[in-house]
Design an enzyme around this catalytic site. Structure first.
Site, PDB file in Angstrom:
ATOM      1  N   ASN A   1      18.117  33.663  -4.055  1.00 35.54           N
ATOM      2  CA  ASN A   1      17.014  34.591  -3.812  1.00 35.54           C
ATOM      3  C   ASN A   1      16.145  34.590  -5.060  1.00 35.54           C
ATOM      4  O   ASN A   1      16.621  34.951  -6.149  1.00 35.54           O
ATOM      5  CB  ASN A   1      17.527  36.002  -3.551  1.00 35.54           C
ATOM      6  CG  ASN A   1      18.374  36.103  -2.300  1.00 35.54           C
ATOM      7  OD1 ASN A   1      18.510  35.149  -1.547  1.00 35.54           O
ATOM      8  ND2 ASN A   1      18.958  37.265  -2.080  1.00 35.54           N
TER       9      ASN A   1
ATOM     10  N   ARG B   1      18.045  34.656   9.310  1.00 36.87           N
ATOM     11  CA  ARG B   1      19.079  35.221   8.456  1.00 36.87           C
ATOM     12  C   ARG B   1      19.043  36.743   8.595  1.00 36.87           C
ATOM     13  O   ARG B   1      18.064  37.388   8.235  1.00 36.87           O
ATOM     14  CB  ARG B   1      18.846  34.827   6.994  1.00 36.87           C
ATOM     15  CG  ARG B   1      19.894  35.416   6.069  1.00 36.87           C
ATOM     16  CD  ARG B   1      19.594  35.213   4.598  1.00 36.87           C
ATOM     17  NE  ARG B   1      20.499  36.057   3.830  1.00 36.87           N
ATOM     18  CZ  ARG B   1      20.178  36.710   2.724  1.00 36.87           C
ATOM     19  NH1 ARG B   1      18.965  36.634   2.230  1.00 36.87           N
ATOM     20  NH2 ARG B   1      21.079  37.464   2.119  1.00 36.87           N
TER      21      ARG B   1
ATOM     22  N   GLU C   1      23.414  39.062  -3.155  1.00 33.75           N
ATOM     23  CA  GLU C   1      23.005  39.621  -4.442  1.00 33.75           C
ATOM     24  C   GLU C   1      24.037  40.545  -5.088  1.00 33.75           C
ATOM     25  O   GLU C   1      23.765  41.741  -5.331  1.00 33.75           O
ATOM     26  CB  GLU C   1      21.659  40.347  -4.297  1.00 33.75           C
ATOM     27  CG  GLU C   1      20.510  39.403  -4.000  1.00 33.75           C
ATOM     28  CD  GLU C   1      19.146  40.085  -4.048  1.00 33.75           C
ATOM     29  OE1 GLU C   1      19.089  41.328  -4.123  1.00 33.75           O
ATOM     30  OE2 GLU C   1      18.129  39.371  -3.993  1.00 33.75           O
TER      31      GLU C   1
ATOM     32  N   HIS D   1      25.543  42.929   2.850  1.00 39.20           N
ATOM     33  CA  HIS D   1      24.240  43.131   2.210  1.00 39.20           C
ATOM     34  C   HIS D   1      24.140  44.594   1.786  1.00 39.20           C
ATOM     35  O   HIS D   1      23.309  45.355   2.287  1.00 39.20           O
ATOM     36  CB  HIS D   1      23.115  42.744   3.163  1.00 39.20           C
ATOM     37  CG  HIS D   1      21.788  42.556   2.482  1.00 39.20           C
ATOM     38  ND1 HIS D   1      21.004  41.444   2.684  1.00 39.20           N
ATOM     39  CD2 HIS D   1      21.102  43.335   1.600  1.00 39.20           C
ATOM     40  CE1 HIS D   1      19.894  41.551   1.972  1.00 39.20           C
ATOM     41  NE2 HIS D   1      19.931  42.701   1.300  1.00 39.20           N
TER      42      HIS D   1
ATOM     43  N   GLU E   1      16.020  33.915   0.020  1.00 40.18           N
ATOM     44  CA  GLU E   1      14.979  34.946   0.023  1.00 40.18           C
ATOM     45  C   GLU E   1      13.869  34.537  -0.933  1.00 40.18           C
ATOM     46  O   GLU E   1      14.134  34.062  -2.037  1.00 40.18           O
ATOM     47  CB  GLU E   1      15.498  36.315  -0.442  1.00 40.18           C
ATOM     48  CG  GLU E   1      16.339  37.067   0.543  1.00 40.18           C
ATOM     49  CD  GLU E   1      16.737  38.447   0.023  1.00 40.18           C
ATOM     50  OE1 GLU E   1      15.993  39.016  -0.826  1.00 40.18           O
ATOM     51  OE2 GLU E   1      17.773  38.952   0.449  1.00 40.18           O
TER      52      GLU E   1
ATOM     53  N   TYR F   1      12.477  35.805  -6.888  1.00 46.84           N
ATOM     54  CA  TYR F   1      11.278  36.630  -6.862  1.00 46.84           C
ATOM     55  C   TYR F   1      10.400  36.420  -8.097  1.00 46.84           C
ATOM     56  O   TYR F   1       9.181  36.295  -7.963  1.00 46.84           O
ATOM     57  CB  TYR F   1      11.647  38.108  -6.708  1.00 46.84           C
ATOM     58  CG  TYR F   1      12.170  38.399  -5.316  1.00 46.84           C
ATOM     59  CD1 TYR F   1      11.289  38.630  -4.267  1.00 46.84           C
ATOM     60  CD2 TYR F   1      13.534  38.395  -5.029  1.00 46.84           C
ATOM     61  CE1 TYR F   1      11.743  38.860  -2.978  1.00 46.84           C
ATOM     62  CE2 TYR F   1      13.998  38.621  -3.749  1.00 46.84           C
ATOM     63  CZ  TYR F   1      13.100  38.850  -2.732  1.00 46.84           C
ATOM     64  OH  TYR F   1      13.555  39.067  -1.445  1.00 46.84           O
TER      65      TYR F   1
END
Length: 441
Positions: free
Chosen positions: A281, A82, A160, A119, A353, A283
């Site tokens: 994504n 990606r 995002e 992005h 991600e 985290y």
């Protein structure tokens, strides 16, 4: 590392599960003189914006060294790569030629190319507060898919939009550096509209595997007190539901639709174009409480006192060198919660991600992080969530936005001390992941 694999291997994921790594154009490509300027170029030129005073003008020089980096992909044994396409580069003469070469090289290595079309590196002169930018994005997507669509089968539209809205337009800690607070909401709407228009454009060109990469995480109230519960619910709407509900349900959370510009009802029909997969994504969770009346800094971001919530530390968990809490079980909670909330409106999920910042080449903390998150992901699969893939952030240490080169998310160490060499050194986590992928085959 191999002993670890033999004693306690990662559980087997379903057949056909897609394993990959992620990067983004502005963070690794360099070659700034071979593209048009972006909002990030203007932002980094302002003193004090980037913590170490650096820019992405050279970065990892991936533009010239992509062959070496694709060899690292092949050596790792991933199924997919990606990367993102730089809109400013495509606007320059011959800019698409680079992505032609890159896609050919990736395919020749037996790896599937998975481009992200936006992005954060918006061309200078464009503005997500303006509706026309959404249509300009669709025109750019048409050019890219016309050139690469014969080899690229899996597409990601936007990365995002929540962070790009919050950090770039509401708080001003990322490009373009605006501090509009809630007046930044049009930037969210126009990115979502751009996504929907891009889906239509890609479909018209014959694409059949399209998704988005949205950042999500569980929101944990600081206590069961009503004020903390209310603040956490509001935060969850802003960072999770504001960017998932329009895509999956065709509606904004209550009270937000009327704050958006234009004919929102018509726009939502475009925004909710059916997806083939939903990229997440992940985290960390966020612990949120009632406002405390003071500005705080959390994870490198200043949270103004006037917001109706305060981000609090999650106690008794390890943290990365970025200060982010390490909570693998939050990924299981997030995915099972999404399945419960959206039901059959949720397409198959791809983790687009997941990663962490730690220094050094013998990065045992990163190995522990990835190990824990893969196990948490497998628990979500066992709970019935249709997860089709997992991408590690990131292949290379890179330009980490406002942090400059101080934060290292890569599986491969890049020595930025000599811009003419930029030596790549695979870390312990690279070797560990290579063994995991061999075991999964």
């Amino acid at each position: 590392m191999i002993r670890h694999m033999a004693i306690n291997p990662i559980p087997q994921f379903p057949d056909g599960f897609l394993w990959g790594v992620s990067t983004s154009a502005h963070q690794i490509e360099g070659a700034a003189d071979a593209r048009e300027p972006s909002v990030w170029d203007a932002f980094t030129a302002q003193p004090g914006r980037i913590k170490d005073g650096s820019t992405a003008a050279v970065a990892c020089d991936h533009y010239h060294r992509y062959g070496e980096d694709v060899a690292l992909l092949a050596g790792l044994g991933v199924d997919a790569y990606r990367f993102s396409v730089s809109w400013p580069r495509v606007l320059s003469k011959g800019g698409l030629d680079f992505y032609d070469r890159l896609v050919d090289e990736v395919c020749a290595a037996g790896v599937r190319p998975v481009p992200t079309l936006f992005h954060w590196d918006l061309p200078a002169g464009l503005d997500w507060l303006e509706r026309d930018t959404s249509h300009r994005f669709a025109e750019y997507v048409s050019v890219v898919v016309d050139r690469l669509g014969d080899r690229v089968k899996k597409w990601i539209t936007v990365n995002e939009p929540a962070e790009h809205t919050l950090l770039g337009h509401a708080l001003g800690t990322h490009a373009p550096g605006r501090q509009l607070m809630f007046d930044a909401l049009p930037a969210a709407h126009h990115q979502l509209l751009a996504h929907g228009l891009a889906v239509q454009t890609l479909r018209a060109a014959g694409a059949r595997d399209i998704g988005i990469a949205n950042s999500h995480g569980p929101t944990w109230p600081a206590s069961r007190e009503p004020a903390d519960l209310e603040a956490a619910a509001f935060y969850d709407v802003l960072l999770n539901r504001l960017f998932a509900d329009p895509l999956l349900l065709g509606e904004y959370p209550e009270g937000l639709g009327e704050l958006m510009p234009g004919d929102v009802a018509s726009d939502l029909k475009v925004i909710a174009e059916p997806l083939d997969f939903y990229g997440i994504n992940y985290y960390a969770p966020t612990r949120v409480g009632a406002p405390e009346g003071t500005e705080i800094e959390f994870g490198g971001v200043r949270i103004p006192a006037e917001l109706p919530f305060t981000v609090r530390q999650i106690e008794n968990v390890p943290v990365t060198d970025f200060g982010w809490p390490v909570v693998p079980e939050g990924l299981t909670e997030l995915l099972t919660g999404f399945k419960e909330r959206y039901g059959d409106r949720l397409p198959p999920v791809v983790i687009t991600e997941n990663g962490c910042s730690y220094p050094g080449v013998d990065d045992q903390d990163r190995i522990a992080y990835l190990d824990g998150h893969l196990r948490a992901l497998h628990r979500a699969v066992e709970a019935g969530v249709d997860v089709r893939g997992y991408f590690v952030w990131s292949l290379l240490d890179n330009f980490e936005w406002a942090e400059g080169y101080e934060r290292r998310f890569g599986l491969v160490h890049v020595d930025f001390s000599d811009p003419g060499v930029l030596k790549r050194t695979p870390k312990a986590s690279y070797a560990w992941l290579r063994e995991v992928l061999r075991d999964q085959r």
